[in-house]
Design a protein around this motif. Structure first.
Motif, PDB file in Angstrom:
ATOM      1  N   SER A   1      72.928 -32.960 146.173  1.00 53.85           N
ATOM      2  CA  SER A   1      74.209 -32.631 146.787  1.00 53.85           C
ATOM      3  C   SER A   1      75.373 -32.683 145.809  1.00 53.85           C
ATOM      4  CB  SER A   1      74.484 -33.593 147.952  1.00 53.85           C
ATOM      5  OG  SER A   1      73.497 -33.441 148.940  1.00 53.85           O
ATOM      6  N   THR A   2      75.072 -32.791 144.520  1.00 49.21           N
ATOM      7  CA  THR A   2      76.113 -32.905 143.517  1.00 49.21           C
ATOM      8  C   THR A   2      76.324 -31.578 142.815  1.00 49.21           C
ATOM      9  OG1 THR A   2      75.501 -35.206 143.166  1.00 49.21           O
ATOM     10  CG2 THR A   2      76.873 -34.193 141.489  1.00 49.21           C
ATOM     11  N   LEU A   3      77.564 -31.097 142.815  1.00 48.12           N
ATOM     12  CA  LEU A   3      77.919 -29.850 142.151  1.00 48.12           C
ATOM     13  C   LEU A   3      78.308 -30.106 140.695  1.00 48.12           C
ATOM     14  CD1 LEU A   3      78.422 -26.813 142.554  1.00 48.12           C
ATOM     15  CD2 LEU A   3      80.750 -27.383 143.235  1.00 48.12           C
ATOM     16  N   LEU A   4      79.100 -31.144 140.471  1.00 49.65           N
ATOM     17  CA  LEU A   4      79.570 -31.504 139.129  1.00 49.65           C
ATOM     18  C   LEU A   4      79.436 -33.001 138.978  1.00 49.65           C
ATOM     19  CD1 LEU A   4      81.015 -30.653 136.472  1.00 49.65           C
ATOM     20  CD2 LEU A   4      83.182 -30.989 137.676  1.00 49.65           C
ATOM     21  N   ASP A   5      78.742 -33.437 137.926  1.00 48.89           N
ATOM     22  CA  ASP A   5      78.448 -34.854 137.719  1.00 48.89           C
ATOM     23  C   ASP A   5      78.760 -35.230 136.275  1.00 48.89           C
ATOM     24  OD1 ASP A   5      77.539 -37.418 138.215  1.00 48.89           O
ATOM     25  OD2 ASP A   5      75.437 -36.864 138.406  1.00 48.89           O
ATOM     26  N   PHE A   6      79.256 -36.439 136.083  1.00 48.69           N
ATOM     27  CA  PHE A   6      79.660 -36.909 134.754  1.00 48.69           C
ATOM     28  C   PHE A   6      78.761 -38.042 134.288  1.00 48.69           C
ATOM     29  CE2 PHE A   6      83.272 -35.016 136.798  1.00 48.69           C
ATOM     30  CZ  PHE A   6      83.876 -34.292 135.797  1.00 48.69           C
ATOM     31  N   ASN A   7      78.742 -38.251 132.978  1.00 47.66           N
ATOM     32  CA  ASN A   7      77.976 -39.334 132.387  1.00 47.66           C
ATOM     33  C   ASN A   7      78.663 -40.650 132.735  1.00 47.66           C
ATOM     34  OD1 ASN A   7      76.304 -40.938 130.917  1.00 47.66           O
ATOM     35  ND2 ASN A   7      76.906 -40.165 128.922  1.00 47.66           N
ATOM     36  N   ASN A   8      78.098 -41.375 133.676  1.00 48.15           N
ATOM     37  CA  ASN A   8      78.715 -42.605 134.165  1.00 48.15           C
ATOM     38  C   ASN A   8      77.952 -43.836 133.697  1.00 48.15           C
ATOM     39  OD1 ASN A   8      80.909 -41.467 135.613  1.00 48.15           O
ATOM     40  ND2 ASN A   8      79.445 -40.735 137.129  1.00 48.15           N
ATOM     41  N   VAL A   9      77.750 -43.923 132.394  1.00 51.33           N
ATOM     42  CA  VAL A   9      77.073 -45.077 131.834  1.00 51.33           C
ATOM     43  C   VAL A   9      77.990 -46.290 131.918  1.00 51.33           C
ATOM     44  CG1 VAL A   9      75.637 -43.723 130.280  1.00 51.33           C
ATOM     45  CG2 VAL A   9      77.855 -44.547 129.500  1.00 51.33           C
ATOM     46  N   SER A  10      77.409 -47.450 131.905  1.00 48.94           N
ATOM     47  CA  SER A  10      78.193 -48.679 131.922  1.00 48.94           C
ATOM     48  C   SER A  10      79.150 -48.695 130.728  1.00 48.94           C
ATOM     49  CB  SER A  10      77.246 -49.882 131.840  1.00 48.94           C
ATOM     50  OG  SER A  10      77.994 -51.064 131.815  1.00 48.94           O
ATOM     51  N   GLY A  11      80.385 -49.052 130.968  1.00 45.26           N
ATOM     52  CA  GLY A  11      81.376 -49.070 129.901  1.00 45.26           C
ATOM     53  C   GLY A  11      82.143 -47.776 129.751  1.00 45.26           C
ATOM     54  N   ASN A  12      81.888 -46.788 130.633  1.00 43.05           N
ATOM     55  CA  ASN A  12      82.611 -45.522 130.564  1.00 43.05           C
ATOM     56  C   ASN A  12      84.107 -45.761 130.743  1.00 43.05           C
ATOM     57  OD1 ASN A  12      83.086 -42.657 130.593  1.00 43.05           O
ATOM     58  ND2 ASN A  12      83.244 -42.780 132.813  1.00 43.05           N
ATOM     59  N   THR A  13      84.923 -45.071 129.949  1.00 44.34           N
ATOM     60  CA  THR A  13      86.391 -45.158 130.094  1.00 44.34           C
ATOM     61  C   THR A  13      87.021 -43.768 130.112  1.00 44.34           C
ATOM     62  OG1 THR A  13      86.710 -45.367 127.703  1.00 44.34           O
ATOM     63  CG2 THR A  13      86.523 -47.416 128.966  1.00 44.34           C
ATOM     64  N   LYS A  14      86.226 -42.750 130.422  1.00 44.51           N
ATOM     65  CA  LYS A  14      86.732 -41.376 130.433  1.00 44.51           C
ATOM     66  C   LYS A  14      86.789 -40.843 131.861  1.00 44.51           C
ATOM     67  CE  LYS A  14      84.875 -40.583 125.885  1.00 44.51           C
ATOM     68  NZ  LYS A  14      83.821 -40.008 125.092  1.00 44.51           N
ATOM     69  N   GLY A  15      87.928 -40.254 132.222  1.00 48.31           N
ATOM     70  CA  GLY A  15      88.109 -39.697 133.560  1.00 48.31           C
ATOM     71  C   GLY A  15      88.474 -38.237 133.478  1.00 48.31           C
ATOM     72  N   ILE A  16      88.838 -37.671 134.610  1.00 48.17           N
ATOM     73  CA  ILE A  16      89.306 -36.292 134.699  1.00 48.17           C
ATOM     74  C   ILE A  16      90.817 -36.309 134.488  1.00 48.17           C
ATOM     75  CG2 ILE A  16      89.677 -34.361 136.279  1.00 48.17           C
ATOM     76  CD1 ILE A  16      87.085 -35.126 137.682  1.00 48.17           C
ATOM     77  N   ILE A  17      91.325 -35.366 133.695  1.00 47.53           N
ATOM     78  CA  ILE A  17      92.770 -35.207 133.535  1.00 47.53           C
ATOM     79  C   ILE A  17      93.188 -34.004 134.378  1.00 47.53           C
ATOM     80  CG2 ILE A  17      94.688 -34.821 131.948  1.00 47.53           C
ATOM     81  CD1 ILE A  17      93.199 -37.476 131.475  1.00 47.53           C
ATOM     82  N   LEU A  18      94.059 -34.247 135.332  1.00 40.58           N
ATOM     83  CA  LEU A  18      94.524 -33.189 136.230  1.00 40.58           C
ATOM     84  C   LEU A  18      95.538 -32.297 135.529  1.00 40.58           C
ATOM     85  CD1 LEU A  18      95.058 -35.387 139.405  1.00 40.58           C
ATOM     86  CD2 LEU A  18      93.122 -33.895 138.890  1.00 40.58           C
ATOM     87  N   PRO A  19      95.633 -31.038 135.947  1.00 35.61           N
ATOM     88  CA  PRO A  19      96.655 -30.161 135.370  1.00 35.61           C
ATOM     89  C   PRO A  19      98.047 -30.649 135.783  1.00 35.61           C
ATOM     90  CG  PRO A  19      95.408 -29.015 137.079  1.00 35.61           C
ATOM     91  CD  PRO A  19      94.783 -30.350 136.907  1.00 35.61           C
ATOM     92  N   ALA A  20      99.001 -30.530 134.861  1.00 33.64           N
ATOM     93  CA  ALA A  20     100.391 -30.906 135.132  1.00 33.64           C
ATOM     94  C   ALA A  20     101.188 -29.641 135.408  1.00 33.64           C
ATOM     95  CB  ALA A  20     100.971 -31.652 133.942  1.00 33.64           C
ATOM     96  N   VAL A  21     101.938 -29.655 136.517  1.00 33.81           N
ATOM     97  CA  VAL A  21     102.800 -28.527 136.864  1.00 33.81           C
ATOM     98  C   VAL A  21     104.248 -29.012 136.824  1.00 33.81           C
ATOM     99  CG1 VAL A  21     101.051 -27.377 138.274  1.00 33.81           C
ATOM    100  CG2 VAL A  21     102.643 -28.956 139.360  1.00 33.81           C
TER     101      VAL A  21
END
Length: 176
Positions: free
Chosen positions: A32-52
């Motif tokens: 059921s996952t369309l887009l999945d990220f590498n969520n290893v322990s210690g991850n500190t990276k997220g999604i950056i939203l567009p700025a308007v």
């Protein structure tokens, strides 16, 4: 250039074969996952939203069916989501002073990459189009402690508080 082309071809092939994308790992978690990220322990990276510059100006170019659109509104220094015809605040007023303006030509196009479908009426840089799959956000334990230099408009799932976390340029805001 060759590396970018190869990655683009790989993403296209994965999209055509399964409609599911894994970033930073070999496969998605679940059907059921369309887009999945590498969520290893210690991850500190997220999604950056567009700025308007202003959501009201942006609204003129966003079709009314773009419910679920997330942006960082620089005029109010807030993370917002478009829902049921209105913009909902997801953060307090923060700061947009760290935001670097992108003047690339691709930002003038309202139709970016679509994942999950060949076409979409929704407009955006990244459109996730599916009736039966969802995005799994990057997962970070205690982002307010572990993300050293968050960027305004960063979004992730806090595995400790079990909530959506959005950074407004000054502080983290949490939604359960």
């Amino acid at each position: 250039m060759k590396k970018t082309f190869a990655i683009s071809i790989l993403i296209l092939l994965v999209n055509l074969t399964s409609g599911q994308i894994a970033l930073g790992k070999d496969s998605v978690f679940g059907n059921s996952t369309l887009l999945d990220f590498n969520n290893v322990s210690g991850n500190t990276k997220g999604i950056i939203l567009p700025a308007v510059n202003n959501v009201n100006d942006a609204l003129a170019s966003i079709p009314s069916n773009n419910h679920g659109t997330f942006v960082f509104d620089k005029s109010e220094n807030k993370v917002k989501m478009y829902e049921n015809g209105t913009w909902k605040d997801l953060s307090n007023a923060g700061s947009s002073s760290q935001i670097i303006t992108n003047s690339s030509s691709e930002i003038s196009s309202l139709q970016g990459t679509i994942i999950g479908s060949n076409t979409s009426n929704a407009k955006g840089i990244l459109v996730l189009e599916s009736t039966n799959k969802a995005v799994t956000l990057p997962q970070i334990a205690n982002p307010h402690l572990n993300v050293i230099n968050p960027y305004p408009g960063m979004m992730c799932y806090d595995t400790t508080s079990k909530s959506l976390a959005v950074y407004d340029g000054s502080t983290w805001n949490y939604w359960k």
